[in-house]
Design an enzyme around this catalytic site. Structure first.
Site: not given
Ligand code: GLN
Length: 482
Positions: A76, A151, A175
């Site tokens: 990532k 994400s 995410s």
């Molecule tokens: N969807 C959540 C956010 O936007 C979690 C994102 C994540 O786990 N990095 O904060």
């Protein structure tokens, strides 16, 4: 050759069925053919991959290899990688070449893996659909009109479409697990502190955790054996040796007590997800487990508490991006203040700005007690709920997401509907517990995931429980037509 699990590829490499160089070329060809469709990679490190593959083949020839030597993976783009573009999905870092490797990257390098490149992601890991990336949306390999989740959407899409054998991800509120569910693969978020965060660009430091994105629990165990364990460079990484996650995969599930949160079966859960969950529970019963209802009475507060705590931490973490030391700087600033202002206005996307504003507000003198402190108190109650539930059960199983992957653009008008995507995953981060998503069904051609949550640092048991499910089902073996 590239459509297999890491465990299977590792056996083939060991038997000399093909070399890491051949395997790597195969993946690079697939990336060339298909990345234009999915937009899963921001950077492809072809030269590095071929050099690492050649080195891996030599290591194998000398007998100096581990199970992952020569296996092609993707990181990532939140993990710093030396001499490689590291963007975190943002214009702010679109020119940033990292001078060092994250601990996770370093450990994979030491294990002899082959790095194919850096995967697309929501900007600074803020999002549930991969649409906030400066580098454009990622497309779900099961249906290119749909999001892969976020994400870590690039990593999930790359694994599902076989543009890598395995990938790293990070999970602050879901995410790893949510994109794994949407892409029909296995995603594992370890306990907070199990894997070093050093060199992982910070979003919300008390919640962020790295983990494997791959095709099976066995693959996740192989990856955890490389990633987990103490790191002197990260004081929040626990000083406790990690066990061998492969050793207990085949333990029996006889007598396993499974808890199903009453709150997770309530309004909002799609019928198709609920029926996949019920099928999975039946299978576990046939393996000797018993199923019990558990109560997580404060779980409905998790999203609200998270959207105070995570933005608060993000507003502090992102203050370092000021155009002075590295990253984007606006053109022709007239003075220092103009440089700060325009750099940050131009460099950050709108979701990131929204979080910085919310976080700054929640931390400001007049509102700290009302918002930040309150959210921290709720966080404690949520952790207490899990502690209580785990007095009676060994694992908690429920849905990962309320529904299958949604259409690109479908949830862009109202940030709150997007935030609710993580309704089942966020509490797990607030409590610091290990959680994972495994494929457990299909609906209208789209994968469904279920979530397994374990006790603190009980990752080995969680992987064992998931592996036994995968030994008796083949949802994790389904692949999209690419
Ligand atoms: N969807 C959540 C956010 O936007 C979690 C994102 C994540 O786990 N990095 O904060």
């Amino acid at each position: 050759m590239s459509r297999r699990t890491v465990a299977a590829l590792s056996r083939s490499l060991a038997q000399g069925e093909f070399s890491s160089t051949e395997l790597t070329r195969d993946y690079l060809d697939r990336i060339k053919k298909f990345n234009g469709v999915f937009n899963a990679y921001i950077t492809v490190t072809e030269e590095l991959a071929l050099a690492q593959a050649a080195a891996a083949d030599q290591r194998r020839a000398r007998g100096e290899h581990g199970p992952l030597t020569g296996i092609p993976l993707a990181h990532k783009d939140i993990f710093c990688m030396r001499d490689v573009l590291t963007t975190c999905g943002s214009k702010m870092l679109a020119n940033f070449i990292s001078p060092y490797d994250a601990t996770v990257v370093e450990r994979f390098n030491a294990a002899g893996t082959v790095t194919l490149g850096k995967t697309n992601m929501d900007e600074f890991a803020m999002g549930s659909s991969n649409e906030t990336s400066f580098f454009g949306a990622v497309r779900n390999p099961w249906d290119t009109e749909r999001v892969p989740g976020g994400s870590s959407g690039g990593s999930a899409a790359a694994v599902a479409a076989d543009l890598c054998a395995m990938a790293t991800g990070t999970d602050t509120g879901g995410s790893i697990r949510q994109p794994a569910a949407f892409c029909g693969i296995t995603g594992f978020k370890p306990s907070y502190g199990r894997i070093s965060r050093w060199g992982m660009i910070a979003f919300a430091s008390s919640l962020d955790q790295a983990g494997p994105i791959c095709k099976s629990a066995e693959d996740a165990a192989l990856m955890m054996n490389v990633m987990a364990g103490p790191d002197i460079k990260d004081s929040t990484c626990v000083d406790m040796a990690a066990p061998d996650y492969m050793a207990t995969l085949n333990d029996s599930l006889k007598g396993l007590r499974i808890g199903v949160p009453r709150q997770h079966l309530a309004k909002g859960l799609g019928a198709e997800v609920e029926s996949a969950l019920q099928e999975a529970l039946k299978l576990y019963e046939s393996l000797g487990a018993t199923v019990h209802e558990v109560d997580l009475p404060n779980s409905h507060l998790s999203v609200s508490a998270y959207y105070v705590i995570a933005p608060a931490e993000a507003s502090a973490n992102l203050s370092r991006f000021d155009g002075v030391r590295y990253g984007y700087r606006c053109e022709n600033p007239v003075n220092l203040e103009d440089m700060y202002k325009r750099t940050r206005s131009e460099g950050f996307g709108s979701e990131v700005k929204r979080r910085i504003m919310v976080g700054t507000y929640a931390l400001s003198a007049g509102f700290y007690d009302a918002y930040y402190l309150k959210a921290q108190q709720i966080r404690r109650l949520i952790k207490n709920d899990f502690d209580n539930a785990f007095k009676d059960v060994d694992v908690i199983i429920g849905p990962t997401t309320p529904h299958t992957a949604f259409k690109i653009g479908e949830k862009n008008d109202d940030p709150v509907t997007m935030y609710l995507e993580d309704i089942y995953t966020i509490a797990v981060n607030l409590a610091g517990l290990p959680g994972m998503s495994i494929p457990a069904g299909m609906h209208n051609g789209l994968p469904i995931g279920i979530q397994l949550v374990g006790k603190d640092f009980d990752e080995a048991r969680l992987l064992n429980i998931a592996h036994q499910y995968q030994q008796n089902t083949d949802w994790h073996l389904q692949r999209p037509e690419v």
